[in-house]
Design a protein around this motif. Structure first.
Motif, PDB file in Angstrom:
ATOM      1  N   ASP A 379       0.847  -1.195   0.000  1.00 16.45           N
ATOM      2  CA  ASP A 379       0.000   0.000   0.000  1.00 16.45           C
ATOM      3  C   ASP A 379       0.883   1.246   0.000  1.00 16.45           C
ATOM      4  O   ASP A 379       1.670   1.477   0.928  1.00 16.45           O
ATOM      5  CB  ASP A 379      -0.920  -0.005   1.219  1.00 16.45           C
ATOM      6  N   MET A 380       0.756   2.078  -1.041  1.00 19.45           N
ATOM      7  CA  MET A 380       1.597   3.273  -1.148  1.00 19.45           C
ATOM      8  C   MET A 380       1.326   4.267  -0.033  1.00 19.45           C
ATOM      9  O   MET A 380       2.172   5.122   0.250  1.00 19.45           O
ATOM     10  CB  MET A 380       1.387   3.935  -2.513  1.00 19.45           C
ATOM     11  N   ARG A 381       0.180   4.179   0.615  1.00 14.87           N
ATOM     12  CA  ARG A 381      -0.132   5.079   1.727  1.00 14.87           C
ATOM     13  C   ARG A 381       0.720   4.776   2.953  1.00 14.87           C
ATOM     14  O   ARG A 381       0.782   5.582   3.884  1.00 14.87           O
ATOM     15  CB  ARG A 381      -1.622   4.980   2.062  1.00 14.87           C
ATOM     16  N   ASN A 382       1.368   3.596   2.962  1.00 17.29           N
ATOM     17  CA  ASN A 382       2.285   3.254   4.045  1.00 17.29           C
ATOM     18  C   ASN A 382       3.732   3.594   3.712  1.00 17.29           C
ATOM     19  O   ASN A 382       4.631   3.363   4.522  1.00 17.29           O
ATOM     20  CB  ASN A 382       2.188   1.754   4.368  1.00 17.29           C
ATOM     21  N   MET A 383       3.969   4.087   2.510  1.00 19.57           N
ATOM     22  CA  MET A 383       5.340   4.342   2.055  1.00 19.57           C
ATOM     23  C   MET A 383       5.679   5.824   2.183  1.00 19.57           C
ATOM     24  O   MET A 383       5.064   6.558   2.927  1.00 19.57           O
ATOM     25  CB  MET A 383       5.501   3.850   0.614  1.00 19.57           C
ATOM     26  N   GLY A 384       6.678   6.248   1.419  1.00 20.54           N
ATOM     27  CA  GLY A 384       7.118   7.643   1.445  1.00 20.54           C
ATOM     28  C   GLY A 384       8.569   7.753   1.870  1.00 20.54           C
ATOM     29  O   GLY A 384       9.023   7.031   2.765  1.00 20.54           O
ATOM     30  N   GLY A 385       9.324   8.627   1.194  1.00 25.85           N
ATOM     31  CA  GLY A 385      10.705   8.894   1.587  1.00 25.85           C
ATOM     32  C   GLY A 385      11.672   7.755   1.343  1.00 25.85           C
ATOM     33  O   GLY A 385      12.789   7.776   1.871  1.00 25.85           O
ATOM     34  N   LEU A 386      11.301   6.771   0.552  1.00 29.50           N
ATOM     35  CA  LEU A 386      12.159   5.595   0.384  1.00 29.50           C
ATOM     36  C   LEU A 386      13.379   5.858  -0.485  1.00 29.50           C
ATOM     37  O   LEU A 386      14.272   5.015  -0.560  1.00 29.50           O
ATOM     38  CB  LEU A 386      11.343   4.440  -0.220  1.00 29.50           C
ATOM     39  N   ARG A 387      13.432   7.001  -1.151  1.00 32.94           N
ATOM     40  CA  ARG A 387      14.592   7.272  -1.995  1.00 32.94           C
ATOM     41  C   ARG A 387      15.879   7.375  -1.175  1.00 32.94           C
ATOM     42  O   ARG A 387      16.967   7.122  -1.688  1.00 32.94           O
ATOM     43  CB  ARG A 387      14.374   8.551  -2.812  1.00 32.94           C
ATOM     44  N   LYS A 388      15.771   7.724   0.084  1.00 32.88           N
ATOM     45  CA  LYS A 388      16.952   7.823   0.942  1.00 32.88           C
ATOM     46  C   LYS A 388      17.453   6.438   1.347  1.00 32.88           C
ATOM     47  O   LYS A 388      18.661   6.200   1.380  1.00 32.88           O
ATOM     48  CB  LYS A 388      16.618   8.639   2.192  1.00 32.88           C
ATOM     49  N   ALA A 389      16.533   5.548   1.651  1.00 31.20           N
ATOM     50  CA  ALA A 389      16.927   4.204   2.075  1.00 31.20           C
ATOM     51  C   ALA A 389      17.249   3.298   0.895  1.00 31.20           C
ATOM     52  O   ALA A 389      18.026   2.347   1.033  1.00 31.20           O
ATOM     53  CB  ALA A 389      15.812   3.575   2.918  1.00 31.20           C
ATOM     54  N   MET A 390      16.683   3.584  -0.277  1.00 35.38           N
ATOM     55  CA  MET A 390      16.845   2.720  -1.446  1.00 35.38           C
ATOM     56  C   MET A 390      17.226   3.565  -2.666  1.00 35.38           C
ATOM     57  O   MET A 390      16.450   3.690  -3.612  1.00 35.38           O
ATOM     58  CB  MET A 390      15.542   1.952  -1.712  1.00 35.38           C
TER      59      MET A 390
END
Length: 669
Positions: A379-390
């Motif tokens: 669910d994209m509503r649980n995501m966000g900001g993943l560009r820093k970790a990945m």
């Protein structure tokens, strides 16, 4: 190398046999996964050798047919086990084995620790074998064997997690809906064989012989029936209106399966089939119009649904349906090369997107599992900001998204723009051309919007899972990232082999290599189209083409800008919009209720009929007769068994009584 074409489907079949029969005993995941990937890589190497030899030949000599043996011979009917090598099949085997190999490598890391690991790779190799059989088969019947093979494998792989009811239902849905389309494929084959045989004594289903006999087919009439039957098969296999609803549900399978089905294999089969039979399709104006309209409508309809989905894989699924619509739009307007071109570029960026989503899901699942959270990792509503970790996953995903959005210079731009231009400039449909172009351009804008919506919701802003879970977010292992890097590179440069003439002239006379390469396959159809152009006196200025290209790019940029505004600059607006238009949002989110409509019109009536025949006929009549006979026999048995008491004196008394009765009968008669 042509003589060794049979090795291409053989290698994956070897993988099926070894992993399928011995995988449970081998147990070692590296051995099982490595063997599966190695077999596909061997097929890729042979495919490269064949392509190299094919390119060394003059255009008219780029065809070879390898007959292994006669499979069926009955009366006038004959079907061989044989393989056809020409520019189209060579391109397809490069896509299937190249992208397929990367997906196999990715699967080694993604499926680590999964129960039934050996079974997964056996299915994956069987899928690859079936698709290679489909594209290499030299006749309609052998193509149909591969056609059914990918249908079977889709059922097995979509329902891989068979302990989940939703996965089992999705597998059955894909299987049943494809059987509807496959019925059309068979009808088209039978009718084409019968017509040419009865009217021209040409009894064949061989592609080269059919192409040589194409001039015997009338324009329209029976050809319209034949091509519409084949197109019904294509709508099922390639998920077009009305048989598209199985494909989004296919997300129940493992993510690499989604990449294989949606990018390189099964869903492209319908597009390939029309390309292979282009010499038949071009002779039916009505069918070409139907193909173009259905393709355009599917592209727009699926794009609208993609704007409201929150599951990262479902967004990509509806994107696939929409992009397939573009391919059929190209085929329907006679731009066969452009349709195949988009098939190839789509394989690059869509495989990258699906595998990228799998990398995200892999990391999210790992993080949520550590804190024992049951939040949905998709669910994209649980995501966000993943560009820093990945960072690598983000970079590759962004490049593939830019490509699918149609930004100039990237692979998707060249193929999509060529389709849009051909939709406008083709001589077939008069004023309908403008409508087809407009629908395609709007769909392109929606594609840019929902794909960047996905990027912004997933990789930008603040991560919306719990703080403890954020600590466990990480980049995926190299075995997962490596295929992403390769596919992202192809998403960037893969379109330059098919630069349209307008851009080629602007770049100093750069030729359209793909058009030149595929010209022998579509030569007769292109000649047919040119005759129509001359007859209709259709001419378009260079300025018009530049203008339409600019408009389509502007529409895509506007879509990206709106996505940035709604999900980065002012993320509170989407909630306000859904609150202002709740009915519209519910309709789009629920996929315009098409599944519910199909349940009402087809599924529930079939269930009702089945229950009626079961309870009303089988239970009452069949079981009633059987059980009634059994009750009569049981009743007689119940009476007669009283005689069998087991006591000797009873039997002696009965015998004496019998003797008295017999003697009395003879005395008193």
């Amino acid at each position: 190398m042509f003589e060794y074409v049979w090795l291409i489907p053989l290698f994956p079949l070897i993988g099926v046999v070894i992993n399928g029969l011995l995988g449970k005993k081998i147990k070692n995941e590296k051995v099982i996964g490595g063997l599966g990937a190695l077999m596909v890589f061997c097929s890729f190497v042979v495919s490269c050798g064949i392509l190299k030899q094919l390119l060394s030949l003059p255009g008219e000599e780029r065809v070879f047919e390898k007959i292994l043996f006669t499979w069926i011979k009955s009366g006038q009917f004959k079907a061989d086990i044989g393989f056809l090598i020409d520019p189209l099949s060579a391109l397809m085997i490069m896509v299937v084995t190249g992208v397929g190999f990367l997906i196999h490598v990715y699967s080694i890391g993604y499926m680590h620790g999964e129960e039934g690991f050996y079974r997964y790779f056996a299915y994956l190799n069987l899928f690859t074998f079936s698709m290679l059989l489909l594209v290499l088969g030299n006749n309609l019947l052998l193509m149909f064997v591969g056609w059914e093979g990918v249908g079977l494998c889709s059922y097995l792989l979509i329902g891989y997690y068979f302990h989940k009811k939703s996965a089992g239902d999705a597998g059955k849905k894909a299987f049943v809906m494809n059987r509807v389309g496959d019925f059309g494929f068979l009808l088209g084959t039978f009718t084409l064989f019968w017509y040419l045989g009865q009217n021209h004594n040409v009894w064949t289903i061989n592609f080269r012989e059919l192409a040589a006999s194409a001039h015997l087919l009338p324009v329209g009439g029976i050809v319209t029936i034949i091509t519409l039957c084949f197109f019904l098969g294509a709508t099922g296999k390639s998920a077009q209106i009305p048989l598209y609803t199985w494909l989004p549900d296919a997300m129940e399978g493992p993510t690499p399966v989604s990449a294989l089905i949606h990018a390189a294999t099964m869903v492209t089969a319908g597009v390939y089939m029309i390309g292979r039979l282009n010499f038949v399709y071009i002779r039916s104006h009505e069918t070409m119009m139907v193909v173009a309209i259905v393709g355009a409508a599917t592209a727009l309809f699926a794009a609208t649904i993609g704007t409201a989905q929150n599951d990262i894989k479902r967004v990509l699924a509806y994107s696939t349906v929409s992009q397939l619509g573009y391919m059929f739009l190209g085929m329907g307007v006679g731009a066969f090369t452009a349709g195949i071109f988009h098939l190839m570029t789509h394989a690059f960026f869509k495989a990258c997107l699906f595998l990228g989503s799998g990398s995200v899901i892999h990391s999210m699942h790992h993080a949520l599992h550590h804190i024992h959270s049951h939040d949905d990792p998709q669910d994209m509503r649980n995501m966000g900001g993943l560009r820093k970790a990945m960072p690598l996953t983000f970079l590759t995903f962004l490049l593939a998204t830019v490509a699918i959005a149609g930004i100039p210079g990237f692979a998707g731009f060249f193929s999509k723009d060529e389709i849009l231009w051909q939709a406008y400039a083709n001589p077939h449909f008069g004023e309908l051309n403008t409508v087809l172009w407009a629908v395609g351009a709007i769909a392109a804008g929606l594609t840019a919007f929902y794909m960047f919506r996905l990027v912004f919701m997933t990789f930008f802003g603040e991560c919306r899972i719990k703080e403890k879970a954020k600590e466990h977010l990480h980049e995926s292992p190299f075995v997962i990232v490596f295929p992403l890097l390769v596919l992202a590179g192809l998403s960037v440069v893969g379109g330059w082999i098919g630069v349209p003439k307008l851009l080629g002239d602007a770049l100093g006379g750069m030729p359209n290599y793909l058009e030149q390469y595929l010209e022998p396959v579509f030569a007769s159809s292109n000649e047919f189209v040119q005759q129509q152009i001359q007859h209709a006196a259709v001419h378009h200025s260079v300025g018009l083409e530049w203008g339409l290209m600019s408009i389509s790019v502007i529409i895509a940029v506007v879509g990206i800008a709106i996505a940035y505004l709604l999900y980065v600059a002012a993320p509170s607006i989407p909630a306000k919009f859904t609150a202002a238009f709740p009915a519209l949002h519910r309709a789009v989110y629920n996929k315009w209720y098409i599944d519910e409509l199909y349940d009402f019109l087809f599924v529930n009536p079939c269930k009702w009929l089945g229950n009626f025949l079961w309870k009303g006929f089988d239970v009452l009549i069949v079981d009633g007769v059987v059980n009634g006979v059994a009750a009569v026999v049981k009743g007689f048995g119940g009476v007669l068994r009283n005689i069998q008491t087991g006591y000797v004196h009873n039997y002696a008394f009965t015998m004496a009584l019998g003797v008295v009765v017999i003697v009395g009968f003879y005395i008193f008669r």
